[in-house]
Design a protein around this motif. Structure first.
Motif, PDB file in Angstrom:
ATOM      1  N   ALA A 423       0.860  -1.180   0.000  1.00  0.00           N
ATOM      2  CA  ALA A 423       0.000   0.000   0.000  1.00  0.00           C
ATOM      3  C   ALA A 423       0.892   1.223   0.000  1.00  0.00           C
ATOM      4  N   GLN A 424       0.403   2.327  -0.512  1.00  0.00           N
ATOM      5  CA  GLN A 424       1.118   3.600  -0.467  1.00  0.00           C
ATOM      6  C   GLN A 424       0.236   4.603   0.254  1.00  0.00           C
ATOM      7  N   ASP A 425       0.772   5.207   1.342  1.00  0.00           N
ATOM      8  CA  ASP A 425      -0.047   6.134   2.124  1.00  0.00           C
ATOM      9  C   ASP A 425      -0.099   7.491   1.445  1.00  0.00           C
ATOM     10  N   ARG A 426      -0.793   8.424   2.057  1.00  0.00           N
ATOM     11  CA  ARG A 426      -1.036   9.715   1.420  1.00  0.00           C
ATOM     12  C   ARG A 426       0.221  10.571   1.335  1.00  0.00           C
ATOM     13  N   ASP A 427       1.240  10.234   2.137  1.00  0.00           N
ATOM     14  CA  ASP A 427       2.506  10.961   2.071  1.00  0.00           C
ATOM     15  C   ASP A 427       3.491  10.331   1.098  1.00  0.00           C
ATOM     16  N   GLN A 466      -7.596   8.270   7.671  1.00  0.00           N
ATOM     17  CA  GLN A 466      -7.612   9.273   8.719  1.00  0.00           C
ATOM     18  C   GLN A 466      -6.216   9.716   9.161  1.00  0.00           C
ATOM     19  N   GLY A 467      -5.156   9.116   8.606  1.00  0.00           N
ATOM     20  CA  GLY A 467      -3.830   9.472   9.083  1.00  0.00           C
ATOM     21  C   GLY A 467      -2.746   9.170   8.069  1.00  0.00           C
ATOM     22  N   ALA A 468      -1.507   9.471   8.468  1.00  0.00           N
ATOM     23  CA  ALA A 468      -0.358   9.282   7.576  1.00  0.00           C
ATOM     24  C   ALA A 468       0.209   7.885   7.763  1.00  0.00           C
ATOM     25  N   GLY A 469      -0.600   6.877   7.585  1.00  0.00           N
ATOM     26  CA  GLY A 469      -0.139   5.512   7.769  1.00  0.00           C
ATOM     27  C   GLY A 469      -1.065   4.537   7.089  1.00  0.00           C
ATOM     28  N   VAL A 470      -1.077   3.329   7.617  1.00  0.00           N
ATOM     29  CA  VAL A 470      -1.861   2.265   7.008  1.00  0.00           C
ATOM     30  C   VAL A 470      -2.623   1.500   8.077  1.00  0.00           C
ATOM     31  N   LEU A 471      -3.617   0.747   7.632  1.00  0.00           N
ATOM     32  CA  LEU A 471      -4.324  -0.225   8.458  1.00  0.00           C
ATOM     33  C   LEU A 471      -3.914  -1.609   7.996  1.00  0.00           C
ATOM     34  N   VAL A 472      -3.667  -2.507   8.963  1.00  0.00           N
ATOM     35  CA  VAL A 472      -3.111  -3.816   8.659  1.00  0.00           C
ATOM     36  C   VAL A 472      -4.009  -4.906   9.227  1.00  0.00           C
ATOM     37  N   ASN A 473      -4.320  -5.882   8.393  1.00  0.00           N
ATOM     38  CA  ASN A 473      -5.068  -7.060   8.807  1.00  0.00           C
ATOM     39  C   ASN A 473      -4.101  -8.210   8.986  1.00  0.00           C
ATOM     40  N   THR A 474      -4.017  -8.715  10.223  1.00  0.00           N
ATOM     41  CA  THR A 474      -3.146  -9.863  10.500  1.00  0.00           C
ATOM     42  C   THR A 474      -3.947 -11.151  10.669  1.00  0.00           C
ATOM     43  N   GLY A 475      -5.255 -11.076  10.417  1.00  0.00           N
ATOM     44  CA  GLY A 475      -6.085 -12.251  10.610  1.00  0.00           C
ATOM     45  C   GLY A 475      -6.618 -12.386  12.011  1.00  0.00           C
ATOM     46  N   ALA A 476      -6.240 -11.480  12.902  1.00  0.00           N
ATOM     47  CA  ALA A 476      -6.751 -11.485  14.266  1.00  0.00           C
ATOM     48  C   ALA A 476      -8.041 -10.680  14.328  1.00  0.00           C
ATOM     49  N   ALA A 477      -8.562 -10.534  15.522  1.00  0.00           N
ATOM     50  CA  ALA A 477      -9.810  -9.790  15.673  1.00  0.00           C
ATOM     51  C   ALA A 477      -9.570  -8.296  15.775  1.00  0.00           C
ATOM     52  N   ASP A 478      -8.311  -7.897  16.107  1.00  0.00           N
ATOM     53  CA  ASP A 478      -7.968  -6.481  16.152  1.00  0.00           C
ATOM     54  C   ASP A 478      -7.379  -6.053  14.818  1.00  0.00           C
ATOM     55  N   LEU A 479      -7.487  -4.773  14.556  1.00  0.00           N
ATOM     56  CA  LEU A 479      -6.921  -4.187  13.345  1.00  0.00           C
ATOM     57  C   LEU A 479      -5.793  -3.241  13.765  1.00  0.00           C
ATOM     58  N   LEU A 480      -4.605  -3.407  13.127  1.00  0.00           N
ATOM     59  CA  LEU A 480      -3.467  -2.549  13.456  1.00  0.00           C
ATOM     60  C   LEU A 480      -3.563  -1.235  12.698  1.00  0.00           C
ATOM     61  N   ARG A 481      -3.207  -0.149  13.386  1.00  0.00           N
ATOM     62  CA  ARG A 481      -3.112   1.168  12.756  1.00  0.00           C
ATOM     63  C   ARG A 481      -1.658   1.630  12.931  1.00  0.00           C
ATOM     64  N   LEU A 482      -0.920   1.704  11.804  1.00  0.00           N
ATOM     65  CA  LEU A 482       0.508   1.962  11.861  1.00  0.00           C
ATOM     66  C   LEU A 482       0.859   3.276  11.197  1.00  0.00           C
ATOM     67  N   THR A 483       1.824   3.983  11.817  1.00  0.00           N
ATOM     68  CA  THR A 483       2.506   5.127  11.214  1.00  0.00           C
ATOM     69  C   THR A 483       3.996   4.864  11.360  1.00  0.00           C
ATOM     70  N   PRO A 484       4.844   5.621  10.674  1.00  0.00           N
ATOM     71  CA  PRO A 484       6.283   5.375  10.832  1.00  0.00           C
ATOM     72  C   PRO A 484       6.765   5.506  12.267  1.00  0.00           C
ATOM     73  N   GLU A 485       6.066   6.254  13.100  1.00  0.00           N
ATOM     74  CA  GLU A 485       6.537   6.494  14.449  1.00  0.00           C
ATOM     75  C   GLU A 485       5.817   5.681  15.519  1.00  0.00           C
ATOM     76  N   ALA A 486       4.599   5.243  15.238  1.00  0.00           N
ATOM     77  CA  ALA A 486       3.831   4.599  16.309  1.00  0.00           C
ATOM     78  C   ALA A 486       2.862   3.582  15.724  1.00  0.00           C
ATOM     79  N   GLN A 487       2.252   2.869  16.634  1.00  0.00           N
ATOM     80  CA  GLN A 487       1.212   1.934  16.229  1.00  0.00           C
ATOM     81  C   GLN A 487       0.055   2.019  17.208  1.00  0.00           C
ATOM     82  N   GLY A 488      -1.146   1.700  16.689  1.00  0.00           N
ATOM     83  CA  GLY A 488      -2.333   1.644  17.512  1.00  0.00           C
ATOM     84  C   GLY A 488      -3.195   0.480  17.065  1.00  0.00           C
ATOM     85  N   ARG A 489      -4.339   0.393  17.667  1.00  0.00           N
ATOM     86  CA  ARG A 489      -5.234  -0.716  17.339  1.00  0.00           C
ATOM     87  C   ARG A 489      -6.683  -0.234  17.266  1.00  0.00           C
TER      88      ARG A 489
END
Length: 994
Positions: A423-427, A466-489
């Motif tokens: 994927a390519q983010d907006r930046d 919504q941000g300068a990053g990506v959303l990642v599906n790992t097959g789990a029930a949570d969805l990862l929200r990643l930026t170059p500096e941090a991660q969330g869920r």
């Protein structure tokens, strides 16, 4: 129509938006052979206004509703006994015409049967029909001699010599928009000619065209086409003007007398009579496509083609019936399937969809069928859109951008695993999956995102809207929200769909699917639609939104389309069902989605509205422009009514059924021939309780236990596209009543029942009267016995005692002081004795029943004694013996009334009337006194039991006591009793009023 003509002229070589697949791609083939009940050796096809497909076959005449073939009996005329149908035609009024061989002539379908059209000197067979503006029917046969006939105003006429028909065998007839009649003729199997009879002209005009022995085909723009050894071409425009410079499409070797039909996508279908079926697509690079037996065709002996009201192409063969129905789902012939590496897809910002398959990269731009971008690129592991145009492709150890201007490429990150998601983010940063990690960077400067938490790997990566990053599906029930500096869920609780099966972006939102439904991440919030009300959403592989906003899902059940507003309503009301349409094998989706191990976008929307779906059979294209191509309501037809062993075909008006009918069967059809199994019908019978009933797979309604009366049967329906015919069709029928069901018989039964009830009532009354009379008689006899005993013992003893007292008194001196008292006591004793005798006489009133009038006079004399009241006693009617029990009670009532008149009425006159009536006896006592108060008349005087006692006495013999205050003054007491209770059997005596 102009676009269609441009196709045929070949002025635009690019495939238009409405048709991007060549040949029979985009057409769903179905066939019916004798094994499915279809007739063989078909020679003609047409369609009636009620939607039936009509078939002429050497086996007879049939009509087809998409589910079953119904044979129509031939005319009963002896000329048709050995004849077989040779042609079929529908005229402008909707009448079906059938031509026959064996010099039988023609017949028309009317009122549920084929009716002969009388024809003197009929030809050996009738092969073709045509109709001109004046309504005249033209018929021809294919031999020499008398060839052309005209039916007008109920009469056939031979026209060969009248209109100067040129020589040759007539192959076909057609009319143009100017109402000219055209005829194609044949001098041999290879050489033919054309002739035209202009409207209003008296003679045919030979045309100079060089043609073979062929048939005329009329295109949607009313132009005339032929197909012969020189090729398939247009020879006249809609006004009959010769054309020049038109494209000639290749001839089909071996084709004999081809017939042509024109589909709605610009294609031309032709029969060959022995070498299969051909289709010409004027916009294709190779316009001619051949179909032969074993390849979407039942037999090479193709005879006739026909286009129905919904755009399907029907082909008559000697082995049955073939249909080619335009569908919204079609394969893309340019791109093959790739079961080894799987298809990869990505949509560029200009609306072009790129597809990687079989070591090639393809591009499907808006308005084009597709092209090869790169060949021999090897296995492409991942494909994703570039933010500045084109797509990024991962292959051969590099990441390259294709189709977006400047080609860019650089090496992959230092990871042992080849990326399968990107994927390519907006930046402008690229994100790639690796072995337990995620890499990000630009122009080859890669770095690993710390603490990615990918665990077993990455399944999908999409840009985060919504941000300068990506959303990642790992097959789990949570969805990862990643930026170059941090991660969330985004937690599983927020998503609410269970483990994530797929993740994709569409429009301004990101969507995730799981076993529990789908979730949308948009505008900073998460919405979901559950599978409880929408089970088809379980395990969705992907979705894309077309140019109209409609969402196209790749689901387990097929390709599902949801309108934009319905999707928004679904997220607003997650527990409600969503209106949707599923495209399955009936619509061209005859495969399933790719293996779950092939990741990336599975559905992509082209900028022109088409939607590309990745499947095991290769990419499929869904064309929304083909949806609702026929929005006409499906014709509803009531085809039969059966009752009592009789069957009415196509009943109309009001059908009168045989008397005593209890069961009827009504057959009907929903004549949308596109996907008949999806048609639905609903029916009801007015005149019988019940709401609309769904027909399911049935096309017949059965009603039992029907009563005589008038009924109206109604049926409505809906076709596969959801288009309703709510007007439907109605059938009125009547079941006359038999004599046993008629109102006369019911009236007789009612009268008889009432008579029996009356007889039973009279018998019961007599029994009760007898029982009451018997009990009262017993009491009366007991009373008489008591009276006799008192008279014979007590009164006589008292009288003897008084006699002795009198002897004793007589022995006393006249001046004895006790003598006056004793004389007074003896007088009082005489009075008591007289009163006792009166009471005993009252106990024995039964003696008065022999002469009631005299007895009443005696009662009146006695009760009114000592008053100035004058009594008048009379009787009327035919005197009848009165039962002694009833008379006893009646006399007691009369005595009580007269006693009350004497004491309370202050009357001067009293009238006592006894009326003998056929229905009973009435005693009326009327005085002219002061009248009785109303409350005393109703309930009696408190503490006194005279009036209640009288009512009880009347009730004992079934009588009714009424006490009324007269307007003119006085009181009237009336006692009425039924004849059965007061009269006894015996001789009747006639008397006059007295």
């Amino acid at each position: 129509m102009r676009r269609w003509r441009m196709r045929l002229l070949g002025l635009a070589m690019l495939m238009p938006t409405q048709a991007v697949t060549a040949g029979t791609e985009g057409f769903k083939h179905s066939s019916w052979t004798p094994e499915q009940g279809a007739p063989g050796n078909l020679v003609g096809i047409t369609q009636s206004r009620d939607g039936y497909l009509w078939l002429a076959s050497t086996e007879g005449v049939y009509r087809f509703d998409g589910l079953s073939f119904e044979r129509i009996p031939l005319p009963r005329d002896s000329r048709f006994a050995n004849a077989i149908p040779t042609s079929i035609f529908r005229d402008r009024t909707g009448t079906i015409w059938v031509g026959f061989n064996q010099n039988a002539g023609a017949a028309i379908y009317r009122s549920g049967r084929l009716v002969p059209v009388p024809m003197r000197d009929a030809p050996p067979s009738i092969l073709k029909f045509a109709q001109t503006r004046d309504g005249a029917i033209w018929a021809s046969w294919g031999g020499q001699g008398d060839r052309l006939f005209r039916y007008f105003k109920g009469e056939w006429r031979l026209m060969d010599y009248v209109v100067g028909l040129p020589p040759g065998e007539i192959a076909s007839m057609a009319t143009t928009a100017d109402d000219s009649l055209w005829v194609s003729l044949g001098q041999s199997r290879e050489v033919g000619s054309l002739a035209r009879l202009p409207w209003g002209a008296s003679r045919f005009v030979a045309a100079p065209d060089r043609v073979g022995f062929t048939m005329l085909g009329r295109a949607p723009d009313d132009a005339l086409w032929i197909s012969d050894g020189l090729g398939t071409r247009r020879i006249r425009d809609r006004l009959g003007t010769a054309t020049s410079g038109d494209r000639i499409f290749p001839a089909v070797p071996g084709a004999a007398v081809p017939s042509l039909a024109f589909d709605r996508r610009g294609g031309i279908w032709g029969t060959t009579r022995g070498v299969g079926l051909f289709r010409i697509d004027p916009a294709a690079a190779v316009p001619l496509e051949r179909l032969q037996a074993g390849r979407l065709l039942t037999s090479d002996a193709t005879i006739e083609t026909f286009v129905d009201r919904e755009g399907s192409i029907w082909v008559a063969t000697d082995a049955g019936l073939d249909r080619y129905r335009p569908v919204a789902i079609a394969r893309i012939p340019l791109i093959p399937p790739d079961v080894q590496d799987g298809l990869k897809m990505a949509r560029a910002i200009d609306g072009t969809v790129f597809v990687a398959a079989a070591h090639r990269l393809y591009a499907i731009a808006p308005g084009t069928p597709g092209r090869v971008v790169q060949d021999g690129v090897g296995r492409i592991g991942a494909l994703c859109p570039a933010v500045d145009g084109g797509v990024w492709a991962v292959h051969a150890g590099r990441v390259t951008r294709d189709g977006g201007g400047e080609s860019i490429g650089f090496a992959l990150p230092p990871d042992r695993m080849t990326p399968t998601s990107c994927a390519q983010d907006r930046d402008g940063r690229l994100w790639l999956d690796g072995e337990g990690a995620i890499w990000t960077g630009a122009r080859g400067a890669w770095r690993q995102v710390p603490s990615a938490g990918t665990g077993g790997g990455v399944m999908d990566i999409v840009p985060d809207p919504q941000g300068a990053g990506v959303l990642v599906n790992t097959g789990a029930a949570d969805l990862l929200r990643l930026t170059p500096e941090a991660q969330g869920r985004i937690s599983a609780r927020q998503l609410g769909i269970g483990p994530i099966a797929a993740l994709w972006s569409s429009g301004a939102g990101v969507y995730a699917s799981g076993a529990g439904g789908i979730a949308r991440i948009q505008g900073g919030r998460v919405q979901r639609i559950g599978t409880a009300a929408n089970p088809w959403l379980a395990g969705v592989r992907g979705m894309a939104q077309g140019s109209d906003g409609a969402a196209w899902f790749l689901a387990r059940s097929g390709i599902v389309r949801v309108a934009a507003q319905d999707l928004d309503q679904g997220f607003a009301r997650p527990g409600a069902g969503i209106a949707h349409r599923t495209f399955d094998a009936h619509d061209g989706y005859e495969t399933r989605g790719q293996a779950i191990s092939f990741r990336g976008a599975q559905v992509a929307a082209v900028g022109d509205g088409r939607v590309i779906v990745a499947t095991r059979a290769g990419p499929l294209v869904a064309d929304p422009s083909q949806l609702g191509a026929d929005a006409l309501p499906p014709p509803i037809h009531i085809r039969s009514l059966s009752a009592g062993g009789t069957r009415w075909r196509d009943p109309s008006g009001r059908v009168v059924l045989p008397k005593g009918t209890h069961t009827v069967q009504i057959g009907f059809a929903v004549n949308s021939l596109a996907v008949p199994s999806r048609n639905a019908a609903y029916f009801r019978l007015e005149g019988q309780a019940g709401d609309w009933t769904g027909a399911g797979n049935r096309r017949e309604a059965t009603y039992t236990n029907l009563s005589p009366g008038r009924y109206v049967f109604r049926v409505i329906g809906v076709n596969a596209d959801g288009t309703w015919n709510r007007d439907g069709q109605t059938l009125a029928f009547e079941i006359p009543a038999t004599f046993l069901q008629s109102w006369k018989f019911k009236l007789i039964c009612l009268v008889a029942a009432l008579a029996l009830l009356w007889i039973a009532y009279r018998i019961r009354v007599r029994v009760l009267a007898r029982q009451i009379r018997s009990r009262l008689l017993d009491r009366l006899r007991e009373r008489e016995s008591v009276a006799r005993d008192i008279h014979d013992t007590l009164l006589q003893s008292i009288q003897a005692l008084m006699l002795r007292f009198q002897f004793a008194i007589d022995g006393l001196p006249a001046n004895h002081e006790a003598r006056p008292d004793l004389d007074d006591a003896m007088d009082r004793a005489d009075m008591v004795l007289a009163e006792g005798r009166d009471r005993l006489r009252d106990l024995r009133r039964t003696e008065g029943s022999a002469d009631p009038e005299a007895a009443l006079r005696e009662i009146a004399r006695r009760q009114l004694a000592g008053t100035a009241i004058t009594a008048a006693v009379r009787s009327s009617g035919t005197a009848r013996p009165i039962d002694v029990v009833a008379w006893d009670e009646l006399a007691s009532i009369a005595s009580e009334v007269l006693f009350n008149v004497a004491r309370h009425a202050h009357a001067s006159d009293v009238s006592v009337e006894l009326q003998y009536r056929p229905g009973g006896l009435m005693l009326r006592i009327t005085d002219d006194g002061i009248g009785i108060p109303a409350e005393i008349a109703r309930e009696g005087r408190r503490g006194h039991y005279g009036i209640p006692g009288m009512r009880e006495r009347a009730a004992r013999f079934g009588g009714v006591l009424m006490i009324e205050r007269r307007r003119e003054g006085g009181t009237q007491v009336t006692v009425t009793a039924p004849a059965a209770m007061v009269y006894r059997a015996g001789a009747r005596e006639d008397s006059q009023d007295r």
